[in-house]
Design a protein around this motif. Structure first.
Motif, mmCIF file in Angstrom:
data_model
loop_
_atom_site.group_PDB
_atom_site.id
_atom_site.type_symbol
_atom_site.label_atom_id
_atom_site.label_comp_id
_atom_site.label_asym_id
_atom_site.label_seq_id
_atom_site.Cartn_x
_atom_site.Cartn_y
_atom_site.Cartn_z
ATOM 1 N N VAL A 24 0.876 -1.176 0.000
ATOM 2 C CA VAL A 24 0.000 0.000 0.000
ATOM 3 C C VAL A 24 0.908 1.219 0.000
ATOM 4 O O VAL A 24 1.736 1.365 0.893
ATOM 5 N N GLU A 25 0.755 2.093 -0.990
ATOM 6 C CA GLU A 25 1.620 3.268 -1.101
ATOM 7 C C GLU A 25 0.786 4.531 -0.978
ATOM 8 O O GLU A 25 -0.297 4.632 -1.557
ATOM 9 N N VAL A 26 1.282 5.475 -0.224
ATOM 10 C CA VAL A 26 0.623 6.774 -0.089
ATOM 11 C C VAL A 26 1.199 7.713 -1.138
ATOM 12 O O VAL A 26 2.388 8.038 -1.110
ATOM 13 N N LEU A 27 0.373 8.173 -2.065
ATOM 14 C CA LEU A 27 0.822 9.034 -3.144
ATOM 15 C C LEU A 27 0.697 10.510 -2.799
ATOM 16 O O LEU A 27 1.479 11.335 -3.283
ATOM 17 N N ARG A 37 -2.312 3.943 -3.350
ATOM 18 C CA ARG A 37 -2.191 3.011 -4.468
ATOM 19 C C ARG A 37 -1.983 1.617 -3.908
ATOM 20 O O ARG A 37 -1.106 1.388 -3.076
ATOM 21 N N ALA A 38 -2.805 0.680 -4.368
ATOM 22 C CA ALA A 38 -2.704 -0.705 -3.931
ATOM 23 C C ALA A 38 -3.012 -1.611 -5.108
ATOM 24 O O ALA A 38 -3.970 -1.365 -5.848
ATOM 25 N N SER A 39 -2.182 -2.609 -5.311
ATOM 26 C CA SER A 39 -2.368 -3.570 -6.408
ATOM 27 C C SER A 39 -2.488 -2.871 -7.756
ATOM 28 O O SER A 39 -3.233 -3.297 -8.633
ATOM 29 N N GLY A 40 -1.773 -1.748 -7.897
ATOM 30 C CA GLY A 40 -1.765 -1.028 -9.158
ATOM 31 C C GLY A 40 -2.911 -0.053 -9.341
ATOM 32 O O GLY A 40 -2.945 0.677 -10.333
ATOM 33 N N ASP A 41 -3.860 -0.015 -8.407
ATOM 34 C CA ASP A 41 -5.001 0.894 -8.514
ATOM 35 C C ASP A 41 -4.861 2.042 -7.529
ATOM 36 O O ASP A 41 -4.395 1.850 -6.397
ATOM 37 N N GLU A 42 -5.278 3.245 -7.958
ATOM 38 C CA GLU A 42 -5.222 4.425 -7.097
ATOM 39 C C GLU A 42 -6.611 4.760 -6.579
ATOM 40 O O GLU A 42 -7.595 4.668 -7.309
ATOM 41 N N HIS A 43 -6.673 5.146 -5.306
ATOM 42 C CA HIS A 43 -7.951 5.472 -4.686
ATOM 43 C C HIS A 43 -7.790 6.730 -3.840
ATOM 44 O O HIS A 43 -6.897 6.804 -2.990
ATOM 45 N N LEU A 44 -8.648 7.706 -4.088
ATOM 46 C CA LEU A 44 -8.703 8.899 -3.250
ATOM 47 C C LEU A 44 -9.757 8.658 -2.180
ATOM 48 O O LEU A 44 -10.947 8.532 -2.481
ATOM 49 N N PRO A 52 -12.128 -0.457 -2.814
ATOM 50 C CA PRO A 52 -12.533 -1.799 -3.252
ATOM 51 C C PRO A 52 -11.546 -2.885 -2.835
ATOM 52 O O PRO A 52 -11.899 -4.056 -2.768
ATOM 53 N N ASP A 53 -10.282 -2.480 -2.546
ATOM 54 C CA ASP A 53 -9.271 -3.444 -2.110
ATOM 55 C C ASP A 53 -9.415 -3.802 -0.631
ATOM 56 O O ASP A 53 -8.671 -4.643 -0.133
ATOM 57 N N GLY A 54 -10.333 -3.114 0.064
ATOM 58 C CA GLY A 54 -10.519 -3.390 1.482
ATOM 59 C C GLY A 54 -9.635 -2.561 2.388
ATOM 60 O O GLY A 54 -9.433 -2.918 3.556
ATOM 61 N N ILE A 55 -9.095 -1.449 1.894
ATOM 62 C CA ILE A 55 -8.247 -0.573 2.696
ATOM 63 C C ILE A 55 -9.102 0.579 3.230
ATOM 64 O O ILE A 55 -9.718 1.298 2.439
ATOM 65 N N THR A 56 -9.140 0.756 4.535
ATOM 66 C CA THR A 56 -9.916 1.817 5.155
ATOM 67 C C THR A 56 -8.992 2.918 5.649
ATOM 68 O O THR A 56 -8.015 2.647 6.352
ATOM 69 N N LEU A 57 -9.294 4.158 5.255
ATOM 70 C CA LEU A 57 -8.517 5.295 5.730
ATOM 71 C C LEU A 57 -9.077 5.730 7.078
ATOM 72 O O LEU A 57 -10.216 6.170 7.176
ATOM 73 N N GLY A 168 1.828 12.022 -8.392
ATOM 74 C CA GLY A 168 2.169 10.719 -7.847
ATOM 75 C C GLY A 168 2.757 10.917 -6.467
ATOM 76 O O GLY A 168 2.196 11.607 -5.627
ATOM 77 N N GLY A 169 3.911 10.346 -6.209
ATOM 78 C CA GLY A 169 4.588 10.552 -4.933
ATOM 79 C C GLY A 169 5.608 11.668 -4.964
ATOM 80 O O GLY A 169 6.353 11.855 -4.007
#
Length: 213
Positions: A24-27, A37-44, A52-57, A168-169
């Motif tokens: 899991v990367e913080v951009l 970004r997780a598994s190649g997908d970016e989520h704001l 959708p990857d199950g990551i909760t902020l 990005g980062g």
């Protein structure tokens, strides 16, 4: 002293990678929001939202973010990734593939507001229209009056400094920009006032930006 069976130790080491969490990367980080970004997908995500990857902020501010994944809570910064344990990246890097017109477009942020950029090495500074400035919350009147040369001829512009530009980062502070009178450019141009802060490499059609420092 009790001796450890070396074969048992090897078995434990070999089993460890299978226990690691997906990266899991913080951009980008902002108050109450984070671009992950997780598994190649970016989520704001905003605080409390789940991707959708199950990551909760859980929490986010300019310094870092806390996320929950697979029952575990992780504290992240822009320069760290989660892969079972934390691993600091040597240099932030982002790769951009060309669109159908051979142009490089990427999502980023200006002063905490997410925007779309068109990479333009021919532009000396970051350039945007009055409409873009209004959406971002920039008051052009605080800038210095001048003019720029466009495909439509010489156009009035206001020159000012952006507090923070994130792609990005990659992050740059105090970036020179122009707010151009009218509706030109159609897209925000990511010009050299940002690009000179990174290293550029084009290989097999892919443009890679790497943080210099």
């Amino acid at each position: 002293m009790r001796r450890v069976n070396p074969l048992l130790l090897i078995g434990v080491l070999l089993a460890w990678p299978a226990m690691a969490s997906p990266p899991v990367e913080v951009l980008a980080l902002f108050k109450d929001r984070a671009l992950l970004r997780a598994s190649g997908d970016e989520h704001l995500l905003r605080e409390g939202q789940t991707s959708p990857d199950g990551i909760t902020l859980l929490e986010a501010d300019a310094e870092g973010a806390k996320v929950r994944y697979d029952g575990e809570v992780y504290a992240l910064t822009l320069s760290r990734q989660v892969a079972g344990n934390f691993k600091a990246a040597e240099r932030q890097q982002v790769s951009i593939t060309p669109d159908d017109h051979g142009q490089y477009r990427i999502r980023g942020a200006i002063n905490g507001t997410f925007v779309n950029f068109l990479v333009d090495t021919g532009a000396s500074i970051v350039a945007m229209s009055e409409r873009h400035a209004s959406l971002i919350g920039i008051d052009p009147s605080v800038g210095q009056l001048g003019s720029v040369q466009t495909a439509q001829g010489t156009v009035d512009s206001r020159f000012l400094t952006l507090d923070k530009v994130v792609v990005g980062g990659l992050t740059a502070h105090n970036v020179q920009a122009a707010v151009i009178t009218g509706t030109y450019p159609v897209e925000i141009l990511l010009g050299m006032s940002f690009l000179r802060e990174v290293s550029l490499r084009e290989e097999a059609g892919v443009l890679t930006l790497t943080q210099k420092y």
